[in-house]
Design an enzyme around this catalytic site. Structure first.
Site, PDB file in Angstrom:
ATOM      1  CD  GLU A 264      63.709  -7.156 -21.139  1.00  0.00           C
ATOM      2  OE1 GLU A 264      62.512  -6.974 -20.812  1.00  0.00           O
ATOM      3  OE2 GLU A 264      64.616  -6.376 -20.829  1.00  0.00           O
ATOM      4  CG  ASP A 268      59.703  -8.098 -21.419  1.00  0.00           C
ATOM      5  OD1 ASP A 268      59.858  -7.186 -20.582  1.00  0.00           O
ATOM      6  OD2 ASP A 268      60.437  -8.224 -22.429  1.00  0.00           O
ATOM      7  CB  SER A 464      63.008  -4.004 -19.161  1.00  0.00           C
ATOM      8  OG  SER A 464      63.922  -4.027 -20.209  1.00  0.00           O
TER       9      SER A 464
END
Length: 553
Positions: A264, A268, A464
Site C-alpha cells: 500500500e 501510493d 487504493s
C-alpha cells in the site's frame, strides 16, 4: 465471577453517554480477561469547534462559489477562529487531574487532547470496562457500550477515541498474482506504469509540481528510499522528495513483505509522485486504530510545515464497522480541510456493493462516504494504440474484488448531488443518502499499475491506486491554476457534461456476487464509478471556468 465476564462499571450520577460512542465486540472475537489496571495507555479527546456555525456557513458558501472567487482560510486564521477554545482545554485539564490522567499533547487547531494514564484511571474517568479480546486474526483491547463524561463536558467533548484499539481500517489494494493469500483477478493481465495511465487519461504533460505537496495517510508498513529511487530510475524519471511524519508513535517501518502493508505504501507514493512530477510527498504513519487514523488526518491537514494541498487515503472500512462518534470526528476533520483549501481523496473500497459485510445488506466504505471527501471508485481499463479502447466497472466477482459504491446510511445527500440522480439505498430502508463514489479510475488488478515493492516488481490494483491517481491530478490542477481547488466535490458536479471533463462509464455493476446487480453503471453519475474517469486537461480547464454549484447538470 469468571474474569472474562464484563463487570458493571459505576457511572456517576452526573455522567452522560457520548452520543454514538457505543462499541460492540468484533464479530468472531471473545473476551479473554480484563486489562491490567496498572497498564498505561493513551486516548484522544476531540473537542468542539469554536464558532462552529460560522465555520459550517463558510464551507457552505465555498460550495456555491465559482472556482475563481474562492478564498480559503490560513492555518493561523483557522486555529484562532475555529480551533479549540482555550477554556475548553482547561476543562479537560481539570477533568484529567481529577482522574489521575496526564495531558500529553494539545493541538488547538485540530481540537485534540491526548491523555495518558492507567487503565484503572481511564475506566473510572469514562465509565468503561477495558478488556482483552481475542479474534482468530488478531487480539485487541476493547470495550462494550458507551463512553461517559461529566454533564458539564457533554457539549465540549465530541469524541473519545483510542480506548478501544481494534484494527479500524484495511488497505484497499489488490495484487494480481495469487501470493501470500492475495486473490487473483479473473482476467488476463495487462498492466501499465502510472505515467502510462496518466497519458491515457490526458493528464497535462511537461508540468513541474514542485510547489505542491501531497500528503499520504498510512496505517502500517513503510518504504525505503532505495526502493523508491530504483522505481523512478526504472521509469526514467527523477526521484521524488519523500518524507515521513510519525503520528502517535508509529514510524516508517517496512515489513519486508511485499504482499503486506508495504504494498500500500509504495503504491501510493509511486502513483502520486509519478503522475505529478516534482510534487513533494509526505507520508503520515499512524497506528491502525480510530484514534490513530484521526490523528494522522488532523496532523496532515494542520501541518504548517509541509502544508499538503491534497491528501490521499487508501484505507477504510464499512460504515457499520465504525462508531458514529468516530465517523463524525473524521468528517469534522475533513470540514477543516475544506475550509483550509485541502482536497481529501479516499478509496471507495474493493469489495463491491456489500463492502465485504455478509449481513445481506449493501454498505459503503468510510471515510470515502464523508461528503467532504472525494470518493474514488474503480474501472477496468483497456488500451489500444495509446488511447482508451474500453473502460467498464471493475468487477471480478467474489474472488477478485470489485469497486465499492452505493448510498451512505450515515450521511445525508449533499446539495451538490441533488441533481445527480443518486438512487435510494438498495437496502430495505430505501433511505436517501450521500452517493459513493464521486469519480473513478483504473483499479482492476488485471489492468493494474506496475509498481516496485520491497524490490519486487508486479502489478497492483484496487481503489487504493485511484486515490493517489486523483491526488496527483489535483496537485497538477493546483499548480496549473495557481490556486488550490480545495473542496472540489461541488465544483466537479457543476461541470457541464458537454465540457468532456469526464469519461462516462456506462457498462457494468458492482454486485460482487453477480446475482442482484443492485447498482448499475449508466449515463451520468452512478453508484459504481460516480461521474466517471478523468480527461485531465479538460477537467482542469473546466475547473477554472466552472460556475456555482446551483448549475449542477
Amino acid at each position: 465471577m469468571d474474569e472474562s465476564t464484563p463487570v458493571q462499571v459505576g457511572i456517576e450520577a452526573n455522567h452522560r453517554p457520548i452520543p454514538g460512542s457505543e462499541r460492540r465486540v468484533v464479530a468472531g472475537a471473545k473476551r479473554i480477561a480484563p486489562v491490567d489496571p496498572n497498564e498505561r495507555i493513551t486516548a484522544t479527546v476531540l473537542l468542539r469547534h469554536r464558532a462552529s456555525t460560522e465555520l459550517v456557513h463558510r464551507i457552505e458558501e465555498l460550495s456555491t462559489l465559482p472556482f475563481a472567487t474562492r478564498t480559503h482560510m490560513t492555518h493561523e486564521e483557522f486555529s484562532t477562529n475555529h480551533g479549540a477554545d482555550p477554556s475548553d482545554i482547561q476543562k479537560i485539564r481539570e477533568f484529567a487531574n481529577q482522574h489521575d490522567l496526564t495531558v500529553e499533547q494539545v493541538n488547538l487547531a485540530a481540537r485534540t487532547v491526548i491523555l495518558s494514564g492507567t487503565t484503572s484511571s481511564f475506566n473510572q474517568a469514562f465509565a468503561v470496562d477495558l478488556a482483552h479480546y481475542e479474534h482468530p486474526d488478531f487480539t485487541y483491547r476493547g470495550r462494550e457500550g458507551a463512553i461517559h463524561v461529566p454533564e458539564h463536558l457533554t457539549d465540549v467533548v465530541v469524541a473519545v477515541l483510542g480506548l478501544d484499539n481494534r484494527p479500524q481500517a484495511s488497505p484497499h489494494f489488490r495484487i494480481y498474482n495469487e501470493e501470500a493469500g492475495q486473490t487473483r483477478a479473473l482476467a488476463s493481465q495487462i498492466s501499465y506504469t502510472p505515467p502510462q495511465v496518466a497519458q491515457l487519461y490526458n493528464f497535462p504533460t511537461n508540468v513541474n509540481c514542485s510547489d505542491q505537496c501531497i500528503g499520504i495517510i498510512e496505517l502500517g508498513g513503510g518504504y525505503t528510499s532505495s526502493n523508491i529511487d530504483q522505481y523512478f530510475t526504472n521509469l526514467g524519471l527523477p526521484s521524488p522528495t519523500v518524507a515521513a511524519v510519525s503520528v502517535d508513535g508509529s514510524t516508517n517501518q517496512p515489513t519486508g513483505n511485499a504482499n503486506g502493508p508495504d504494498g500500500e505504501v509504495d503504491l501510493d507514493i509511486e502513483v502520486a509522485a509519478a503522475v505529478a512530477p516534482g510534487a513533494r510527498i509526505v507520508v503520515y504513519f499512524a497506528p491502525n486504530t480510530d484514534a490513530g487514523f484521526l490523528n494522522a488526518i488532523t496532523t496532515a491537514i494542520h501541518d504548517t510545515t509541509n502544508k499538503p494541498s491534497v491528501i490521499s487515503i487508501s484505507w477504510g472500512g464499512p460504515e457499520s464497522s465504525w462508531t458514529t462518534q468516530g465517523m463524525q470526528a473524521m468528517n469534522s476533520a475533513f470540514q477543516d480541510a475544506a475550509a483550509l483549501g485541502v482536497t481529501v481523496c479516499c478509496a471507495s473500497g474493493d469489495n463491491g456493493s456489500t463492502d465485504g459485510v455478509s449481513d445481506g445488506n449493501v454498505h459503503v466504505d468510510f471515510p470515502a462516504s464523508s461528503p467532504y471527501a472525494l470518493a474514488c471508485g474503480g474501472t477496468r481499463l483497456t488500451e489500444s494504440g495509446g488511447t482508451i479502447a474500453s473502460e467498464v466497472v471493475w468487477n471480478d466477482g467474489s474472488n477478485g474484488g470489485a469497486t465499492g459504491g452505493g448510498v451512505s446510511s450515515v450521511f445525508a445527500l449533499p446539495s451538490w448531488q441533488s441533481n445527480a440522480n443518486v438512487p435510494s439505498s438498495a437496502n430495505s430502508s430505501g433511505q436517501t443518502g450521500r452517493g459513493v463514489p464521486d469519480v473513478a479510475g483504473d483499479a482492476d488488478p488485471a489492468s493494474g499499475y506496475q509498481v516496485l515493492v520491497d524490490g519486487q516488481q508486479f502489478a497492483i490494483g484496487g481503489t487504493s491506486a485511484v486515490a493517489p491517481l486523483w491526488a496527483g491530478l489535483l496537485a497538477i490542477a493546483n499548480h496549473t491554476l495557481g490556486h488550490p481547488v480545495g473542496y472540489v466535490n461541488p465544483l466537479l458536479y457543476s461541470i457541464p457534461s458537454q465540457d468532456g471533463a469526464f469519461r462516462d462509464i456506462t457498462s457494468g455493476n458492482n454486485d460482487i456476487n453477480g446475482s442482484n446487480q443492485l447498482y448499475q453503471a449508466g449515463p451520468g453519475w452512478d453508484a459504481c464509478t460516480g461521474l466517471g474517469s478523468p480527461n485531465g486537461s479538460k477537467l482542469i480547464d473546466a475547473l477554472s471556468q466552472v460556475g456555482s454549484a446551483s448549475e449542477i447538470h
